[in-house]
Design a protein around this motif. Structure first.
Motif, PDB file in Angstrom:
ATOM      1  N   ASN A 140       0.917  -1.147   0.033  1.00 57.26           N
ATOM      2  CA  ASN A 140       0.094  -0.012  -0.057  1.00 57.26           C
ATOM      3  C   ASN A 140       0.985   1.235   0.071  1.00 57.26           C
ATOM      4  N   GLY A 141       2.143   1.204  -0.513  1.00 55.76           N
ATOM      5  CA  GLY A 141       3.110   2.149  -0.690  1.00 55.76           C
ATOM      6  C   GLY A 141       3.353   3.035   0.486  1.00 55.76           C
ATOM      7  N   ASP A 142       3.745   4.238   0.385  1.00 53.51           N
ATOM      8  CA  ASP A 142       4.296   5.168   1.447  1.00 53.51           C
ATOM      9  C   ASP A 142       3.426   5.404   2.487  1.00 53.51           C
ATOM     10  N   GLY A 143       2.228   5.446   2.069  1.00 52.90           N
ATOM     11  CA  GLY A 143       0.896   5.980   2.792  1.00 52.90           C
ATOM     12  C   GLY A 143       0.823   4.896   3.848  1.00 52.90           C
ATOM     13  N   GLY A 144       0.837   3.593   3.719  1.00 57.95           N
ATOM     14  CA  GLY A 144       0.739   2.572   4.550  1.00 57.95           C
ATOM     15  C   GLY A 144       1.996   1.889   5.401  1.00 57.95           C
ATOM     16  N   GLN A 145       3.040   1.891   4.332  1.00 62.52           N
ATOM     17  CA  GLN A 145       4.165   1.120   4.768  1.00 62.52           C
ATOM     18  C   GLN A 145       4.218  -0.259   5.157  1.00 62.52           C
ATOM     19  N   GLN A 146       3.264  -0.998   4.275  1.00 66.85           N
ATOM     20  CA  GLN A 146       2.878  -2.478   4.686  1.00 66.85           C
ATOM     21  C   GLN A 146       3.006  -3.188   3.266  1.00 66.85           C
ATOM     22  N   LEU A 147       3.323  -4.460   3.362  1.00 61.16           N
ATOM     23  CA  LEU A 147       3.250  -5.373   2.470  1.00 61.16           C
ATOM     24  C   LEU A 147       1.819  -6.432   2.845  1.00 61.16           C
ATOM     25  N   PHE A 148       1.344  -6.619   1.776  1.00 56.92           N
ATOM     26  CA  PHE A 148       0.243  -7.712   2.106  1.00 56.92           C
ATOM     27  C   PHE A 148       0.345  -8.637   0.969  1.00 56.92           C
ATOM     28  N   LEU A 149       0.406  -9.994   1.568  1.00 58.00           N
ATOM     29  CA  LEU A 149       0.410 -11.271   0.804  1.00 58.00           C
ATOM     30  C   LEU A 149      -0.498 -12.591   1.110  1.00 58.00           C
ATOM     31  N   THR A 150      -0.804 -13.312   0.066  1.00 56.67           N
ATOM     32  CA  THR A 150      -1.503 -14.175   0.288  1.00 56.67           C
ATOM     33  C   THR A 150      -0.950 -15.337  -0.054  1.00 56.67           C
ATOM     34  N   ALA A 151      -1.319 -16.569   0.827  1.00 49.77           N
ATOM     35  CA  ALA A 151      -0.608 -17.890   0.534  1.00 49.77           C
ATOM     36  C   ALA A 151      -1.563 -19.121   1.219  1.00 49.77           C
ATOM     37  N   SER A 152      -1.976 -19.647   0.252  1.00 47.05           N
ATOM     38  CA  SER A 152      -2.547 -20.907   0.505  1.00 47.05           C
ATOM     39  C   SER A 152      -3.989 -20.851   1.260  1.00 47.05           C
ATOM     40  N   GLY A 153      -4.686 -19.423   1.022  1.00 51.18           N
ATOM     41  CA  GLY A 153      -5.680 -19.331   1.256  1.00 51.18           C
ATOM     42  C   GLY A 153      -5.967 -18.343   2.639  1.00 51.18           C
ATOM     43  N   LYS A 154      -4.608 -17.890   3.120  1.00 46.91           N
ATOM     44  CA  LYS A 154      -4.564 -17.199   4.206  1.00 46.91           C
ATOM     45  C   LYS A 154      -3.743 -15.778   3.508  1.00 46.91           C
ATOM     46  N   GLY A 155      -4.156 -14.703   4.380  1.00 49.37           N
ATOM     47  CA  GLY A 155      -3.648 -13.413   4.115  1.00 49.37           C
ATOM     48  C   GLY A 155      -2.722 -12.829   5.355  1.00 49.37           C
ATOM     49  N   TYR A 156      -1.539 -12.161   4.931  1.00 50.14           N
ATOM     50  CA  TYR A 156      -0.445 -11.790   5.961  1.00 50.14           C
ATOM     51  C   TYR A 156      -0.131 -10.314   5.782  1.00 50.14           C
ATOM     52  N   GLU A 157      -0.091  -9.347   6.713  1.00 52.91           N
ATOM     53  CA  GLU A 157       0.391  -8.009   6.546  1.00 52.91           C
ATOM     54  C   GLU A 157       1.797  -7.965   7.211  1.00 52.91           C
ATOM     55  N   PHE A 158       2.727  -7.380   6.379  1.00 54.68           N
ATOM     56  CA  PHE A 158       3.884  -7.328   6.888  1.00 54.68           C
ATOM     57  C   PHE A 158       4.190  -5.749   7.190  1.00 54.68           C
ATOM     58  N   ASN A 159       4.658  -5.488   8.201  1.00 52.48           N
ATOM     59  CA  ASN A 159       4.919  -4.051   8.447  1.00 52.48           C
ATOM     60  C   ASN A 159       6.413  -3.748   8.164  1.00 52.48           C
ATOM     61  N   LEU A 160       6.687  -2.839   7.223  1.00 55.32           N
ATOM     62  CA  LEU A 160       7.933  -2.449   6.563  1.00 55.32           C
ATOM     63  C   LEU A 160       8.688  -1.779   7.793  1.00 55.32           C
ATOM     64  N   GLN A 161       8.242  -1.109   8.397  1.00 50.26           N
ATOM     65  CA  GLN A 161       9.186  -0.279   9.511  1.00 50.26           C
ATOM     66  C   GLN A 161       9.420  -1.407  10.697  1.00 50.26           C
ATOM     67  N   THR A 162       8.582  -2.192  11.449  1.00 49.57           N
ATOM     68  CA  THR A 162       9.032  -3.002  12.293  1.00 49.57           C
ATOM     69  C   THR A 162       9.461  -4.343  11.880  1.00 49.57           C
ATOM     70  N   ASN A 163       9.361  -4.742  10.623  1.00 46.38           N
ATOM     71  CA  ASN A 163       9.663  -6.020   9.864  1.00 46.38           C
ATOM     72  C   ASN A 163       8.805  -7.418  10.541  1.00 46.38           C
ATOM     73  N   VAL A 164       7.570  -6.782  10.892  1.00 47.05           N
ATOM     74  CA  VAL A 164       6.899  -8.006  11.584  1.00 47.05           C
ATOM     75  C   VAL A 164       5.706  -8.221  10.743  1.00 47.05           C
ATOM     76  N   LEU A 165       5.702  -9.936  10.775  1.00 48.96           N
ATOM     77  CA  LEU A 165       4.660 -10.407   9.615  1.00 48.96           C
ATOM     78  C   LEU A 165       3.579 -11.144  10.469  1.00 48.96           C
ATOM     79  N   THR A 166       2.398 -10.618  10.321  1.00 48.82           N
ATOM     80  CA  THR A 166       1.098 -11.071  11.027  1.00 48.82           C
ATOM     81  C   THR A 166       0.132 -11.576  10.083  1.00 48.82           C
ATOM     82  N   GLU A 167      -0.606 -12.788  10.477  1.00 47.97           N
ATOM     83  CA  GLU A 167      -1.589 -13.186   9.819  1.00 47.97           C
ATOM     84  C   GLU A 167      -3.059 -12.393  10.187  1.00 47.97           C
ATOM     85  N   ARG A 168      -3.609 -12.043   8.853  1.00 48.68           N
ATOM     86  CA  ARG A 168      -4.954 -10.947   9.025  1.00 48.68           C
ATOM     87  C   ARG A 168      -6.098 -11.644   8.502  1.00 48.68           C
TER      88      ARG A 168
END
Length: 365
Positions: A41-69
């Motif tokens: 979601n770019g500089d406005g959100g500083q996050q990645l989002f990825l989907t894998a095997s039916g689940k969605g994950y948010e990755f915080n680009l500032q804290t480097n923490v991956l969380t299932e959402r």
């Protein structure tokens, strides 16, 4: 912002310019090792989002923490105007996040397909339009500023092409290309831009795809794209059929692009796959091994230093009156001066095979 991420098996990785790989978390996997989808979601959100095997994950680009959402049947994901959009493949529903916030997917911010009866199988954003591609047709959405679901269906109506292999979808410039099907056809390759789509495959490719479909299937086809020296390429790999076809979008020409297996003495599907521009380089993954390579015209070898073996086959030669004719001369055009005296690309060889009856072949180096 100069960072590159990828997923290998069940691990989410980051790789830096020196090739150092860092594990950033774990994602779900399945026996089929189905591809993942990653967006931001770019500089406005500083996050990645990825989907894998039916689940969605948010990755915080500032804290480097991956969380299932998301624990629903999350398929493809993409970003439009700061909203992360995820396709729930279980019931053909588009789910939108809060603006610049991939940690929040409001319960009412969704829309289920109602325009056509076939289910949505893939989504992708291009030119501020969200393409929701179904089994036999495609809807287009745009940001209408609505609430709670911000997007509206475009008035142009549905494109009469669906998708035969969801992971064959690739963004090529300002268009999308994928392995398609419709109410009447299956196995064409189409290119969509705006509210229209056209077939870009030819009869020869259609025949090859039909052969794959009738033997091992084509639902596993994977697409990617990249640009080199002003040419845009769409790369379509059929893993089960062990074949790769490449469209040069700039010329409209298709070619097979294969890797020569020296040990087995045969061609196999092109091993480089999954492309990203990183650190000023074309980076590709090896689909058969856990390695990342640079794709460049300045190297004269294939994966793992293997030789590149190219095959050029002339069209069928015949006398229009049915009689015999003589071929007295054959001109082969090559680019000289590329072979090196030693090391990579040294001592290139050429071999010519000729048959007068398609049964007995004569070869000369």
């Amino acid at each position: 912002n100069g960072r590159v991420f990828f997923v290998g098996s069940d691990t989410f990785f980051e790789v830096d310019a020196a090739g150092v790989v860092t594990a950033r978390g774990t994602v779900a996997t399945d026996p089929d090792l189905s591809p993942v989808c990653i967006t931001s979601n770019g500089d406005g959100g500083q996050q990645l989002f990825l989907t894998a095997s039916g689940k969605g994950y948010e990755f915080n680009l500032q804290t480097n923490v991956l969380t299932e959402r998301i624990v629903a049947d999350a398929g493809h994901c993409d970003m439009l105007d700061g909203f992360i959009v995820v396709l729930d493949t279980s019931d053909s529903t588009l789910m939108a996040s809060s603006l610049f916030d991939a940690t929040s997917f409001p319960a009412l911010s969704h829309e289920q397909r109602a325009s056509k009866p076939d289910p949505w199988l893939a989504i992708r954003v291009v030119d501020q339009q969200l393409y929701a591609i179904g089994e036999r047709s495609t809807d287009i959405y745009y940001n209408a500023g609505l609430s709670p679901f911000p997007f509206a269906l475009a008035a142009a109506g549905a494109i009469p092409w669906g998708i035969a292999a969801p992971d064959s979808l690739a963004k090529v410039g300002s268009s999308l290309i994928w392995l398609a099907r419709s109410a009447d056809s299956i196995g064409a390759v189409v290119q969509a831009a705006g509210s229209s789509a056209r077939e870009v495959s030819n009869h020869a490719l259609r025949t090859a795809i039909r052969g794959y479909r009738d033997t091992v299937g084509i639902a596993d086809a994977i697409g990617m794209s990249y640009e080199e020296d002003g040419h845009q390429f769409y790369v379509l790999t059929f893993p089960a059929a062990d074949a790769t076809w490449v469209l040069d979008v700039s010329t409209g020409l298709w070619t097979e692009r294969l890797t020569w297996n020296t040990g087995e003495g045969r061609y196999m599907a092109w091993r480089p796959h999954w492309h990203a521009i990183g650190f000023g380089k074309h980076l590709v993954g090896d689909r058969r091994a856990g390695k990342i390579y640079e794709l460049t015209l300045d190297v004269a070898t294939d994966i793992d230093g293997q030789p590149i073996r190219r095959l050029r086959r002339a069209p069928a030669l015949f006398n229009k009156d049915g009689g015999r004719f003589m071929v007295r001369r054959l001109d082969v055009h090559v680019q000289p001066g590329l072979g090196l005296p030693a090391g990579q690309g040294s001592a290139p060889e050429m071999m010519l095979s000729i048959s007068r009856d398609l049964q007995r072949w004569h070869a000369c180096a």
